[in-house]
Write an enzyme that holds these catalytic residues in place. Structure first.
Site, mmCIF file in Angstrom:
data_model
loop_
_atom_site.group_PDB
_atom_site.id
_atom_site.type_symbol
_atom_site.label_atom_id
_atom_site.label_comp_id
_atom_site.label_asym_id
_atom_site.label_seq_id
_atom_site.Cartn_x
_atom_site.Cartn_y
_atom_site.Cartn_z
ATOM 1 N N LYS A 92 42.132 33.326 11.475
ATOM 2 C CA LYS A 92 40.869 33.730 10.856
ATOM 3 C C LYS A 92 39.703 33.658 11.845
ATOM 4 O O LYS A 92 38.623 34.213 11.569
ATOM 5 C CB LYS A 92 40.566 32.870 9.629
ATOM 6 N N SER B 84 46.094 30.135 9.284
ATOM 7 C CA SER B 84 44.671 30.439 9.109
ATOM 8 C C SER B 84 43.845 30.299 10.382
ATOM 9 O O SER B 84 42.670 30.671 10.389
ATOM 10 C CB SER B 84 44.073 29.546 8.026
ATOM 11 N N SER C 291 38.515 28.283 4.086
ATOM 12 C CA SER C 291 39.660 29.074 4.553
ATOM 13 C C SER C 291 40.149 30.018 3.465
ATOM 14 O O SER C 291 41.358 30.251 3.304
ATOM 15 C CB SER C 291 40.816 28.166 5.006
ATOM 16 N N LYS D 25 38.773 25.646 13.365
ATOM 17 C CA LYS D 25 39.576 26.164 12.256
ATOM 18 C C LYS D 25 40.943 25.512 12.195
ATOM 19 O O LYS D 25 41.631 25.393 13.204
ATOM 20 C CB LYS D 25 39.738 27.679 12.421
#
Length: 371
Positions: A47, A44, A109, A210
Site C-alpha cells: 500500500k 499491505s 490499512s 506500514k
C-alpha cells in the site's frame, strides 16, 4: 551529500526475520541485507505504492485532499465490511474525501479505502495497478509487480525488501507534506475509532510507515525512525507473530542508529581522482563528489586502517557532461567491511579530433585499455 551504495551486508548483526533489510535514509547506504532482493508477498506493505501514486497526484495538482470519491459495490464487497479483511468500513455508495481515504489506508490499512482511491484515480484497480507498475519502473524497483491496490494475495503481486526500502525512502523525501499520516496514532471515521496498526508508531519506536500480514506473507513492516539527525529505514517480513515483527524491526533500527557513523573522505569541490577517456579532447576527466564525499561505516572503523580505490566501467566515451555520474570510490576496512560513494565528472569533455581517436585506438589494440 553523496549517495552511497553499500557492498555485501555486514555480519555484525543477525536478524531472525526471513527477510530483513536496513537502509540509511540520508545516504542510501545498505547496512543489512538478508534475502533483500528476493520477490516476496508484501501484503499491505505494498500500500506504500498505492499512497505514492496518490501523493504524486496531489503534488502535481491533479487531486485535492478535499476531493470526494464514491464507494463502489466492488470496493465495499472486496475490501469493506463483507470482505472480512482490514477495512475503514466506508458504506456502499457513500462519498469519502481523499484525505479520509489516505488516513484509512495509512492508519487502518483499509482495503476498501485503497480500492476507492484506485477506482477514483484510474477507473479500476487494473488501471491503477498499471500506474503502480509505471511508478515502480520510474524508481527502478527491479523485483516488484502489482496487480491490485491492497496487497491482497496474488501470485503476480510481489515486492522485495530492497524495493520496499527504496520506495519508503522516496515517499519520505518526495512527499514530506504527507508523511505525517503514517505517524498518526488514531483515525476517527463516522462512528469508528481506528488505532494505528503499526505498533512501532504507537510506542514511539518509529514514525512510519506500514505493516502487512497475510497467511502467505507472514508478519512484516516497513519502519523508519530518526535519532540525532540520522534516519534509518528497516524492512522485515515473514515473521510468525506481531511481537516478533515489532521486536525484529526495533532491533534492526537500533543497531543501525547505534553502530554507524558518517566519515568525510573529501571536501566539496576536491578532485578525488581521474578516469581515462577514449577519443576525447582530454585523455582524462577529473572526478569529484556532489558536495562532501562521505562514507558510512561502523563506528569502530575510527580505529582501523582503510583502503580505497576508484572503480568505473571503461573505456569512457565522450561527450561527458559535468556532473555526470561515471565512477565510485570504494572504501574497505581491515575487517573487510566495504562501502562506496559515487563520483561525478568535474568538467565537460568533448570529442577529440581524428588524430586523438586514432591514437587511442592504437593504444587499445597494442596494449589493452591503459589507465
Amino acid at each position: 551529500m553523496a549517495a552511497l551504495v553499500a557492498q555485501p551486508a555486514l555480519a555484525a548483526f543477525q536478524s531472525d526475520a526471513p527477510y530483513a533489510f536496513l537502509m540509511d535514509y540520508d545516504t542510501g547506504a545498505v547496512l543489512y541485507n538478508k534475502r533483500g532482493d528476493e520477490p516476496m508477498p508484501p501484503a499491505s506493505m505494498s500500500k506504500l505504492m498505492t499512497l505514492a501514486v496518490v501523493f504524486k497526484a496531489l503534488k502535481e495538482g491533479r487531486l485535492d485532499l478535499d476531493d470526494e470519491f464514491v464507494v463502489s459495490e466492488n470496493a465495499w464487497r472486496t475490501g469493506g465490511a463483507p470482505s472480512g479483511t482490514s477495512a475503514m468500513f466506508a458504506p456502499i455508495n457513500s462519498s469519502v474525501t481523499v484525505e479520509e481515504l489516505i488516513r484509512g489506508v495509512a492508519i487502518q490499512s483499509g482495503n476498501d479505502a485503497s480500492i476507492v482511491l484506485a477506482e477514483g484515480l484510474a477507473g479500476s484497480e487494473e488501471g491503477f495497478a498499471r500506474l503502480m507498475n509505471d511508478y515502480a519502473d520510474d524508481l527502478g524497483l527491479e523485483n516488484s509487480n502489482f496487480v491490485n491496490s491492497t496487497g491482497l494475495p496474488d501470485p503476480n503481486h510481489y515486492m522485495s525488501a530492497r524495493d520496499l526500502a527504496v520506495l519508503a525512502r522516496h515517499v519520505i523525501r518526495e512527499y514530506p507534506n504527507y508523511y505525517h499520516y503514517f505517524g498518526e496514532q488514531e483515525f476517527k471515521y463516522r462512528r469508528h475509532r481506528f488505532y494505528n496498526r503499526n505498533r512501532l508508531v504507537r510506542s514511539d519506536k518509529a514514525d512510519g510507515l506500514k505493516t502487512g500480514y497475510t497467511s502467505e506473507s507472514g508478519y512484516g513492516v516497513v519502519a523508519s525512525a530518526e535519532n540525532d539527525g540520522r534516519r534509518m529505514i528497516a524492512v522485515v517480513n515473514g515473521l510468525e507473530t506481531r511481537s516478533a515483527r515489532r521486536n525484529e524491526a526495533i532491533e534492526l533500527l537500533n543497531w543501525g542508529l547505534r553502530s554507524f557513523k558518517e566519515f568525510k573522505l573529501f571536501d566539496a569541490g576536491d578532485i578525488v581522482g581521474t578516469a581515462r577517456v577514449w577519443g576525447g579532447e582530454s585523455r582524462f576527466v577529473d572526478l569529484t563528489g556532489k558536495g562532501d564525499v562521505t562514507i558510512l561505516l561502523p563506528r569502530a572503523t575510527e580505529r582501523e586502517r582503510i583502503s580505497a580505490e576508484i572503480a568505473y566501467i571503461g573505456p569512457l566515451y565522450p561527450p561527458i557532461e559535468q556532473g555526470e555520474k561515471i565512477a565510485e570510490i570504494r572504501v574497505t576496512t581491515d575487517e573487510g567491511i566495504s562501502n562506496s560513494a559515487p563520483l561525478y565528472a568535474a568538467e565537460d569533455v568533448g570529442k577529440g579530433g581524428v588524430i586523438s581517436r586514432g591514437f587511442d585506438t592504437i593504444l587499445m589494440l597494442a596494449f589493452g585499455w591503459l589507465l
